[in-house]
Design a protein around this motif. Sequence first.
Motif, PDB file in Angstrom:
ATOM      1  N   SER A 131      47.217  39.510  46.788  1.00 45.21           N
ATOM      2  CA  SER A 131      47.783  40.526  45.901  1.00 45.21           C
ATOM      3  C   SER A 131      48.023  41.794  46.709  1.00 45.21           C
ATOM      4  O   SER A 131      47.389  42.042  47.730  1.00 45.21           O
ATOM      5  CB  SER A 131      46.795  40.802  44.758  1.00 45.21           C
ATOM      6  OG  SER A 131      47.043  42.056  44.163  1.00 45.21           O
ATOM      7  N   LEU A 153      50.782  37.284  43.119  1.00 46.35           N
ATOM      8  CA  LEU A 153      49.329  37.376  42.966  1.00 46.35           C
ATOM      9  C   LEU A 153      48.886  38.724  42.406  1.00 46.35           C
ATOM     10  O   LEU A 153      47.689  38.922  42.155  1.00 46.35           O
ATOM     11  CB  LEU A 153      48.649  37.138  44.318  1.00 46.35           C
ATOM     12  CG  LEU A 153      48.783  35.721  44.898  1.00 46.35           C
ATOM     13  CD1 LEU A 153      48.233  35.680  46.317  1.00 46.35           C
ATOM     14  CD2 LEU A 153      48.067  34.696  44.013  1.00 46.35           C
ATOM     15  N   THR A 187      43.196  37.234  44.823  1.00 43.89           N
ATOM     16  CA  THR A 187      43.855  37.815  43.663  1.00 43.89           C
ATOM     17  C   THR A 187      42.824  38.404  42.696  1.00 43.89           C
ATOM     18  O   THR A 187      41.744  38.837  43.116  1.00 43.89           O
ATOM     19  CB  THR A 187      44.762  36.745  43.012  1.00 43.89           C
ATOM     20  OG1 THR A 187      45.497  37.325  41.924  1.00 43.89           O
ATOM     21  CG2 THR A 187      43.989  35.525  42.543  1.00 43.89           C
TER      22      THR A 187
END
Length: 229
Positions: A131, A153, A187
């Motif tokens: 992410s 993500l 994530t």
Amino acid sequence: MPTVANRAAGRQLKHSHGLRGTGARFFFPTLMNIGARKAARGIAAALVVAAACAAGPAEADDALWAALRSGGHVVMIRHAATEPGVGDPPNFRLGDCATQRNLSPTGRLEAKRLGEAFRARGVAVTEVLSSEWCRCRDTAAIAFGGYMAWSPLNSFFGDRSLEPARTRAVRERAAAWTGPGNLVLVTHQVNISALAGTFVVPGEVVVLKPASGDKLEFMGKLAPERTSN
């Protein structure tokens, strides 16, 4: 907990940030040839299912690590522990870590131990995606040394309308993974719950195995306190 050093001289890590490149790639000397690796993955998967049914946490964890050593799995990791809070401060910005909720000292230690556990057990990590949130980036960098940021993500905690598209993109990429080695996705809790159907605490690991079509088989979880040596 002993730190296990990289054992192969000349082992290389490609470290990519942003959306460039193909991600962080790790090469271990014990990777098997493709045919043997596929056969081993099938055997390891069967062992994991049996262990989950009959064994206690320690034995189940050992079976999961064995499956990961065989390669071909998808590892979803919730970012490690953060400073107190929920979500992020108002008006936070993805490109500015100072505006976000970041890893705590405990979280940074968790991430370090996680990476050491993978290396100590000879688990090959071929690609690391993260992410764009700094707490995920830092978890990936501390644990594995490199990563590529990938927006599917990103958390949808503040906007649940984003969930279907992001979950679909992650599912498609994960289901297509064939190795060699394992794919790591760093994530957030909401993203992992949406895809894997399980709640995870910070630093917890979910192991998935690509199945037919876009299906992913849930193999089990490794709690943060059990990823150290």
